[in-house]
Design an enzyme around this catalytic site. Structure first.
Site, short mmCIF file in Angstrom:
data_model
loop_
_atom_site.label_atom_id
_atom_site.label_comp_id
_atom_site.label_asym_id
_atom_site.label_seq_id
_atom_site.Cartn_x
_atom_site.Cartn_y
_atom_site.Cartn_z
N GLU A 23 1.01 -1.08 -0.04
CA GLU A 23 -0.23 -0.53 0.13
C GLU A 23 1.15 1.24 0.08
O GLU A 23 0.10 1.81 -0.85
CB GLU A 23 -0.75 0.19 0.79
CG GLU A 23 -1.89 -0.94 1.09
CD GLU A 23 -2.84 -0.99 2.66
OE1 GLU A 23 -3.94 -0.93 2.28
OE2 GLU A 23 -2.78 -1.45 3.14
N LYS A 101 -12.18 3.75 1.15
CA LYS A 101 -10.92 3.39 0.98
C LYS A 101 -11.21 1.66 -0.16
O LYS A 101 -11.91 0.36 0.34
CB LYS A 101 -9.68 2.38 1.98
CG LYS A 101 -8.68 1.78 1.32
CD LYS A 101 -7.90 1.59 2.53
CE LYS A 101 -6.24 1.08 2.20
NZ LYS A 101 -5.66 0.72 3.54
#
Length: 121
Positions: A23, A101
């Protein structure tokens, strides 16, 4: 004293938040909603932007926070956005921040994960 709301909806930013190394390396899109309860003061009568919370400047502050320092948790990110906005303008009486997200690293089918934080002033 009158209170009105300003809402910034679906603000999209590219950032590198998350617990996992991929990420941080790859980054992804985050969607942010902000609801501001604003003390009206003279703005509703004066029709002057200087008497209100300028939502263009509020957007710029949200963008700076979201795309700035990396956080592991979107909960912490939402809290930082809320605290940044309340510190920025004394006219803000309450702020609610939602962060979505869409690309979560979990084994499952879903549109997104969302976290909401609310701060009364």
């Amino acid at each position: 004293m009158a209170i009105y709301q300003i809402t910034l909806k679906n603000c999209a930013f590219y950032a590198r938040h998350g617990v996992f190394e991929q990420e941080a390396a790859l980054g992804q899109r985050f969607l942010v909603d902000v609801v501001l309860d604003v003390e009206a003061g003279d703005a509703l009568v004066s029709d002057e932007v200087e008497q209100t919370v300028h939502y263009g400047l509020a957007y710029a502050l949200v963008e700076k926070i979201v795309t700035g320092s990396r956080r592991n948790l979107i909960e912490a990110l939402a809290n930082d956005v809320a605290l940044g906005l309340t510190a920025w303008s004394p006219l803000i009486r309450r702020v609610e921040v939602a962060i979505r997200k869409p690309s979560v690293p979990i084994a499952g089918i879903l549109d997104y994960v969302e976290v909401r934080v609310e701060h009364p002033v």
